[in-house]
Motif scaffolding. Structure first.
Motif, PDB file in Angstrom:
ATOM      1  N   LYS A   1       0.832  -1.209   0.000  1.00 25.36           N
ATOM      2  CA  LYS A   1       0.000   0.000   0.000  1.00 25.36           C
ATOM      3  C   LYS A   1       0.861   1.251   0.000  1.00 25.36           C
ATOM      4  O   LYS A   1       0.561   2.213  -0.701  1.00 25.36           O
ATOM      5  CB  LYS A   1      -0.939   0.001   1.208  1.00 25.36           C
ATOM      6  CG  LYS A   1      -2.138  -0.906   1.044  1.00 25.36           C
ATOM      7  CD  LYS A   1      -3.036  -0.881   2.268  1.00 25.36           C
ATOM      8  CE  LYS A   1      -3.874   0.371   2.229  1.00 25.36           C
ATOM      9  NZ  LYS A   1      -4.957   0.344   3.236  1.00 25.36           N
ATOM     10  N   ALA A   2       1.936   1.235   0.781  1.00 30.28           N
ATOM     11  CA  ALA A   2       2.809   2.407   0.849  1.00 30.28           C
ATOM     12  C   ALA A   2       3.416   2.723  -0.520  1.00 30.28           C
ATOM     13  O   ALA A   2       3.483   3.896  -0.919  1.00 30.28           O
ATOM     14  CB  ALA A   2       3.918   2.182   1.883  1.00 30.28           C
TER      15      ALA A   2
ATOM     16  N   ALA B   1      -1.447   1.921 -10.342  1.00 24.85           N
ATOM     17  CA  ALA B   1      -1.359   2.160  -8.895  1.00 24.85           C
ATOM     18  C   ALA B   1      -2.754   2.281  -8.290  1.00 24.85           C
ATOM     19  O   ALA B   1      -3.009   1.747  -7.201  1.00 24.85           O
ATOM     20  CB  ALA B   1      -0.542   3.411  -8.616  1.00 24.85           C
ATOM     21  N   LYS B   2      -3.673   2.949  -8.997  1.00 22.75           N
ATOM     22  CA  LYS B   2      -5.049   3.065  -8.492  1.00 22.75           C
ATOM     23  C   LYS B   2      -5.691   1.694  -8.376  1.00 22.75           C
ATOM     24  O   LYS B   2      -6.314   1.379  -7.366  1.00 22.75           O
ATOM     25  CB  LYS B   2      -5.881   3.948  -9.421  1.00 22.75           C
ATOM     26  CG  LYS B   2      -5.574   5.413  -9.321  1.00 22.75           C
ATOM     27  CD  LYS B   2      -6.391   6.211 -10.329  1.00 22.75           C
ATOM     28  CE  LYS B   2      -5.950   7.657 -10.346  1.00 22.75           C
ATOM     29  NZ  LYS B   2      -6.616   8.434 -11.400  1.00 22.75           N
ATOM     30  N   ALA B   3      -5.536   0.879  -9.407  1.00 25.70           N
ATOM     31  CA  ALA B   3      -6.125  -0.462  -9.386  1.00 25.70           C
ATOM     32  C   ALA B   3      -5.506  -1.313  -8.284  1.00 25.70           C
ATOM     33  O   ALA B   3      -6.219  -2.025  -7.568  1.00 25.70           O
ATOM     34  CB  ALA B   3      -5.933  -1.141 -10.747  1.00 25.70           C
ATOM     35  N   GLY B   4      -4.200  -1.242  -8.123  1.00 23.42           N
ATOM     36  CA  GLY B   4      -3.520  -2.009  -7.081  1.00 23.42           C
ATOM     37  C   GLY B   4      -3.974  -1.581  -5.692  1.00 23.42           C
ATOM     38  O   GLY B   4      -4.236  -2.429  -4.824  1.00 23.42           O
ATOM     39  N   LEU B   5      -4.067  -0.276  -5.488  1.00 22.67           N
ATOM     40  CA  LEU B   5      -4.497   0.232  -4.185  1.00 22.67           C
ATOM     41  C   LEU B   5      -5.956  -0.145  -3.913  1.00 22.67           C
ATOM     42  O   LEU B   5      -6.297  -0.540  -2.788  1.00 22.67           O
ATOM     43  CB  LEU B   5      -4.306   1.747  -4.120  1.00 22.67           C
ATOM     44  CG  LEU B   5      -4.364   2.391  -2.751  1.00 22.67           C
ATOM     45  CD1 LEU B   5      -3.369   1.747  -1.792  1.00 22.67           C
ATOM     46  CD2 LEU B   5      -4.097   3.874  -2.859  1.00 22.67           C
TER      47      LEU B   5
ATOM     48  N   LEU C   1       1.034   6.906  -6.612  1.00 17.72           N
ATOM     49  CA  LEU C   1      -0.050   7.854  -6.879  1.00 17.72           C
ATOM     50  C   LEU C   1       0.342   9.279  -6.514  1.00 17.72           C
ATOM     51  O   LEU C   1      -0.133  10.233  -7.150  1.00 17.72           O
ATOM     52  CB  LEU C   1      -1.312   7.444  -6.119  1.00 17.72           C
ATOM     53  CG  LEU C   1      -2.078   6.289  -6.746  1.00 17.72           C
ATOM     54  CD1 LEU C   1      -3.210   5.840  -5.834  1.00 17.72           C
ATOM     55  CD2 LEU C   1      -2.604   6.677  -8.114  1.00 17.72           C
ATOM     56  N   LYS C   2       1.181   9.419  -5.508  1.00 16.36           N
ATOM     57  CA  LYS C   2       1.649  10.755  -5.126  1.00 16.36           C
ATOM     58  C   LYS C   2       2.514  11.346  -6.251  1.00 16.36           C
ATOM     59  O   LYS C   2       2.372  12.512  -6.607  1.00 16.36           O
ATOM     60  CB  LYS C   2       2.444  10.670  -3.822  1.00 16.36           C
ATOM     61  CG  LYS C   2       2.902  11.993  -3.290  1.00 16.36           C
ATOM     62  CD  LYS C   2       3.637  11.813  -1.966  1.00 16.36           C
ATOM     63  CE  LYS C   2       4.210  13.121  -1.488  1.00 16.36           C
ATOM     64  NZ  LYS C   2       5.028  12.956  -0.293  1.00 16.36           N
ATOM     65  N   GLU C   3       3.390  10.522  -6.817  1.00 17.92           N
ATOM     66  CA  GLU C   3       4.276  11.001  -7.878  1.00 17.92           C
ATOM     67  C   GLU C   3       3.613  10.989  -9.254  1.00 17.92           C
ATOM     68  O   GLU C   3       3.948  11.798 -10.113  1.00 17.92           O
ATOM     69  CB  GLU C   3       5.552  10.148  -7.923  1.00 17.92           C
ATOM     70  CG  GLU C   3       6.434  10.331  -6.711  1.00 17.92           C
ATOM     71  CD  GLU C   3       7.752   9.608  -6.835  1.00 17.92           C
ATOM     72  OE1 GLU C   3       8.329   9.579  -7.947  1.00 17.92           O
ATOM     73  OE2 GLU C   3       8.208   9.060  -5.806  1.00 17.92           O
ATOM     74  N   PHE C   4       2.682  10.052  -9.455  1.00 20.87           N
ATOM     75  CA  PHE C   4       2.009   9.896 -10.744  1.00 20.87           C
ATOM     76  C   PHE C   4       0.506   9.791 -10.498  1.00 20.87           C
ATOM     77  O   PHE C   4      -0.047   8.688 -10.478  1.00 20.87           O
ATOM     78  CB  PHE C   4       2.535   8.646 -11.475  1.00 20.87           C
ATOM     79  CG  PHE C   4       4.018   8.626 -11.612  1.00 20.87           C
ATOM     80  CD1 PHE C   4       4.657   9.340 -12.620  1.00 20.87           C
ATOM     81  CD2 PHE C   4       4.807   7.908 -10.712  1.00 20.87           C
ATOM     82  CE1 PHE C   4       6.033   9.334 -12.739  1.00 20.87           C
ATOM     83  CE2 PHE C   4       6.185   7.899 -10.821  1.00 20.87           C
ATOM     84  CZ  PHE C   4       6.805   8.620 -11.837  1.00 20.87           C
ATOM     85  N   PRO C   5      -0.166  10.918 -10.277  1.00 23.22           N
ATOM     86  CA  PRO C   5      -1.582  10.905  -9.887  1.00 23.22           C
ATOM     87  C   PRO C   5      -2.508  10.196 -10.882  1.00 23.22           C
ATOM     88  O   PRO C   5      -3.580   9.736 -10.491  1.00 23.22           O
ATOM     89  CB  PRO C   5      -1.950  12.390  -9.787  1.00 23.22           C
ATOM     90  CG  PRO C   5      -0.657  13.114  -9.676  1.00 23.22           C
ATOM     91  CD  PRO C   5       0.379  12.268 -10.340  1.00 23.22           C
TER      92      PRO C   5
END
Length: 163
Positions: free
Chosen positions: A131-132, A147-151, A138-142
């Motif tokens: 998660k981190a 990353a959205k799908a993984g989170l 997501l912080k670096e690549f909104p």
């Protein structure tokens, strides 16, 4: 070597067009030099060029992917961390990867490194670390869909465990 590990490739079609232009330029160069079978020579030269660029400039990423394909996630993580650090130091190389690496990937090597590290941690059962890294991506690549799908997947799994 086929593995059960999902590999996602997002293509930047403009970069692919650039690669085609490079190839066509090589064909014309070999025709100008009056080399026999200029198209075959251009294919060979292009493949050698791509191999050496990626072998030397994206070696950490390549090694990390090799370990992922072997389902050896623990050994893949340090290579993706090194890849992230390498492209962090050379942002121009990552930004212009279509030119310098002849890469048609839509996502940067830094983004790939972060989501691959997160994926590796998730496969090792370390949800907090996964998660981190997804959150860092997501912080670096909104706009990072991976990353959205993984989170989202990590959050859904956490909700199911709580129930």
């Amino acid at each position: 070597m086929a593995s059960g590990t999902p590999i996602i490739r997002q293509i930047n079609w403009l970069a692919l067009a650039f690669q085609l232009c490079v190839f066509v330029a090589m064909v014309f160069l070999f025709q100008f030099l009056q080399v026999g079978a200029p198209s075959l020579m251009a294919i060979a030269a292009y493949l050698v060029l791509v191999y050496f660029l990626r072998f030397f400039l994206a070696k950490y990423h390549r090694y990390g992917m090799m370990f992922i394909k072997r389902n050896d996630f623990e050994h893949a993580i340090p290579y993706f961390e090194s890849s992230y650090a390498y492209f962090q130091e050379k942002p121009w190389l990552d930004r212009f990867r279509a030119i310098f690496l002849l890469s048609s990937s839509r996502i940067s090597y830094k983004e790939m490194a972060l989501v691959n590290i997160a994926y590796c941690y998730s496969q090792l059962g370390n949800g907090a670390q996964a998660k981190a890294y997804y959150e860092q991506a997501l912080k670096e690549f909104p706009d990072s869909a991976i990353a959205k799908a993984g989170l989202n997947m990590m959050n859904a799994a956490g909700k199911e465990e709580a129930e």
